[in-house]
Design a protein around this motif. Structure first.
Motif, short mmCIF file in Angstrom:
data_model
loop_
_atom_site.label_atom_id
_atom_site.label_comp_id
_atom_site.label_asym_id
_atom_site.label_seq_id
_atom_site.Cartn_x
_atom_site.Cartn_y
_atom_site.Cartn_z
N VAL A 125 81.72 -70.70 12.70
CA VAL A 125 82.22 -71.91 12.04
C VAL A 125 81.61 -72.05 10.66
CG1 VAL A 125 82.35 -74.42 12.16
CG2 VAL A 125 82.64 -73.06 14.24
N TYR A 126 80.31 -71.81 10.56
CA TYR A 126 79.57 -72.02 9.31
C TYR A 126 79.98 -71.04 8.21
CZ TYR A 126 75.56 -71.97 6.09
OH TYR A 126 74.77 -71.98 4.97
N SER A 127 80.17 -69.77 8.56
CA SER A 127 80.47 -68.76 7.54
C SER A 127 81.79 -69.06 6.84
CB SER A 127 80.52 -67.37 8.17
OG SER A 127 81.68 -67.21 8.97
N ASN A 128 82.74 -69.65 7.57
CA ASN A 128 84.04 -70.05 7.02
C ASN A 128 84.85 -68.87 6.50
OD1 ASN A 128 85.73 -72.28 6.79
ND2 ASN A 128 85.26 -72.62 4.64
N ILE A 129 84.52 -67.67 6.96
CA ILE A 129 85.35 -66.50 6.63
C ILE A 129 86.68 -66.63 7.36
CG2 ILE A 129 85.54 -63.99 6.73
CD1 ILE A 129 83.42 -65.03 4.78
N ALA A 130 86.61 -66.88 8.65
CA ALA A 130 87.81 -67.23 9.42
C ALA A 130 87.91 -68.76 9.35
CB ALA A 130 87.68 -66.74 10.87
N SER A 131 88.49 -69.25 8.27
CA SER A 131 88.40 -70.67 7.92
C SER A 131 89.03 -71.60 8.97
CB SER A 131 89.05 -70.92 6.56
OG SER A 131 90.40 -70.46 6.55
N LEU A 132 89.91 -71.07 9.81
CA LEU A 132 90.55 -71.89 10.83
C LEU A 132 89.52 -72.52 11.77
CD1 LEU A 132 93.07 -72.89 12.38
CD2 LEU A 132 93.05 -70.71 13.62
N TYR A 133 88.42 -71.82 12.04
CA TYR A 133 87.45 -72.28 13.03
C TYR A 133 86.71 -73.52 12.55
CZ TYR A 133 88.55 -68.12 15.65
OH TYR A 133 89.23 -67.17 16.37
N ASN A 134 86.34 -73.54 11.29
CA ASN A 134 85.69 -74.73 10.73
C ASN A 134 86.67 -75.89 10.69
OD1 ASN A 134 84.78 -76.62 8.50
ND2 ASN A 134 83.03 -75.24 8.57
N LEU A 135 87.88 -75.62 10.25
CA LEU A 135 88.91 -76.65 10.17
C LEU A 135 89.22 -77.22 11.56
CD1 LEU A 135 90.73 -77.80 7.86
CD2 LEU A 135 92.49 -76.22 8.64
N PHE A 136 89.24 -76.36 12.55
CA PHE A 136 89.61 -76.76 13.90
C PHE A 136 88.52 -77.59 14.56
CE2 PHE A 136 89.48 -75.69 18.50
CZ PHE A 136 90.68 -76.25 18.89
N PHE A 137 87.29 -77.09 14.58
CA PHE A 137 86.23 -77.76 15.33
C PHE A 137 85.74 -79.04 14.64
CE2 PHE A 137 85.90 -73.73 17.60
CZ PHE A 137 85.74 -74.19 18.90
N VAL A 138 85.81 -79.11 13.32
CA VAL A 138 85.30 -80.29 12.62
C VAL A 138 86.43 -81.26 12.28
CG1 VAL A 138 84.02 -81.14 10.63
CG2 VAL A 138 83.35 -78.98 11.72
N ASP A 139 87.35 -80.85 11.43
CA ASP A 139 88.37 -81.78 10.93
C ASP A 139 89.43 -82.11 11.98
OD1 ASP A 139 87.51 -82.00 8.09
OD2 ASP A 139 87.87 -79.85 8.11
N LEU A 172 80.14 -82.07 16.12
CA LEU A 172 81.51 -81.67 16.41
C LEU A 172 81.63 -80.15 16.55
CD1 LEU A 172 83.54 -84.03 14.03
CD2 LEU A 172 83.56 -84.05 16.53
N ILE A 173 80.85 -79.41 15.79
CA ILE A 173 80.87 -77.96 15.90
C ILE A 173 80.57 -77.53 17.34
CG2 ILE A 173 79.71 -75.83 15.19
CD1 ILE A 173 79.28 -77.12 12.45
N PHE A 174 79.68 -78.29 17.99
CA PHE A 174 79.30 -77.98 19.37
C PHE A 174 80.03 -78.86 20.39
CE2 PHE A 174 75.59 -77.01 16.66
CZ PHE A 174 75.44 -75.66 16.95
#
Length: 260
Positions: free
Chosen positions: A70-84, A207-209
Motif C-alpha cells: 500500500v505504501y509504495s504506491n507502485i500498484a496504486s490501486l491498493y492505496n486507493l482501495f484500502f484508504v480512500d 484503514l490500511i490494516f
C-alpha cells in the motif's frame, strides 16, 4: 538478482512472462526501492544466510508486506482501495471499485488515462490476493500470499441471493494486527519535521490494516505504554494525537520484533 538479465529465466526456473511478473511485484511490494527507509528490508528478512523470515512464516511479515504494498504506491490501486475507497463503503462489488477509480482519475484530470478493462483486471487480482475463494477448484486457489490476513471476504451465499457477488472489508474478523507493523507504518507516515501526529492521519494508517477507530486507539495506548520513553497518546478535549518525545528508528522496531 537482476531481473533484466537473460540468466534470470534460468535462475528462477520460469518463463520470461513470469520473470516480468515477479519483477513487477517485487517492486510493487517496495522490495526494490531506493527509499532508504525501506530498502534494507529485503536483505533483513530474506537473506539466504541470516534472513529473519526467509519463508514468510511469521504473520508479522505478512502485515509488513501488506503495508509496503500500500505504501509504495507502485500498484496504486491498493492505496486507493484500502484508504480512500474504504472511507466511503465497507461493502462493495467489483463494479463499484472500478467506478470509484474512474471518478478519482477524473478528479485528478486523468480521465483520459482510464481504461475500464485494465482496471477490472487489476481489481480481480486485488480481490484474489486477499479474499478466500467462494468456489475453490484446487489448492492453488489458496496460494496467494496475503489471503492469510483475512482482510476481505465475499458475502456468504444464502437462499435467494445466489447471484450476490458483493465483498466486504473484514474489519471484525481479520487476523490480529501486530504492533510492530502498525508502529512501523506510523513512523513511515510521520513527517520528519513534526513530532505530533493528528488522529486523522492515524486513522488512515488504521484503514490500511482495516482497523476501526476503537482498534486504533487501543493500539496507540498499548504502544504508548510499551514505548513510554518515546511517545505518548493523548485525548484531551476531544483532540486525539500521538506525540513523539524522542526519535524512533523503524529498523530498530522491526529488529526487536524478530529477536523475540
Amino acid at each position: 538478482m537482476d531481473f533484466n538479465s537473460p540468466e534470470a529465466v534460468v535462475e528462477l526456473g520460469v518463463g520470461k512472462n513470469m520473470v516480468a511478473a515477479i519483477r513487477y511485484w517485487y517492486k510493487a511490494f517496495g522490495l526494490n526501492s531506493d527509499d532508504e527507509k525501506i530498502n534494507w528490508i529485503p536483505d533483513f528478512l530474506f537473506n539466504d544466510q541470516d534472513g529473519k523470515d526467509r519463508y514468510m512464516e511469521d504473520l508479522g511479515t505478512l502485515w509488513l508486506l501488506h503495508f509496503l504494498l500500500v505504501y509504495s504506491n507502485i500498484a496504486s490501486l491498493y492505496n486507493l482501495f484500502f484508504v480512500d475507497f474504504q472511507k466511503e463503503r465497507r461493502r462493495f462489488d467489483r463494479n463499484q471499485i472500478v467506478t470509484f477509480v474512474k471518478r478519482k482519475m477524473a478528479e485528478a484530470n486523468q480521465e483520459h488515462l482510464f481504461n475500464a478493462n485494465t482496471v477490472k483486471k487489476d481489481v480481480g487480482v486485488l480481490l484474489q490476493n486477499y479474499c478466500l475463494p467462494r468456489y475453490p477448484q484446487s489448492n492453488e486457489d489458496y496460494s496467494t500470499l496475503l489471503m492469510d490476513l483475512d482482510l476481505l471476504r465475499q458475502k456468504e451465499k444464502t437462499d435467494g441471493d445466489e447471484k450476490d457477488k458483493s465483498f466486504y472489508f473484514n474489519v471484525e474478523g481479520k487476523k490480529k494486527v501486530t504492533p510492530m507493523a502498525f508502529l512501523f507504518a506510523v513512523l513511515m507516515y510521520k513527517p520528519d519535521e513534526d513530532n505530533t501526529i493528528p488522529f486523522d492521519l492515524l486513522q488512515d494508517v488504521g484503514l490500511i490494516f482495516c482497523m476501526n477507530d476503537l482498534e486504533v486507539i487501543e493500539m496507540l495506548r498499548a504502544l504508548s505504554e510499551q514505548y513510554s520513553d518515546y511517545m505518548t497518546y493523548s485525548d484531551v478535549a476531544g483532540i486525539r494525537q500521538l506525540q513523539f518525545v524522542q526519535q524512533m528508528n523503524p529498523r530498530q522496531i522491526i529488529g526487536q520484533y524478530y529477536e523475540q
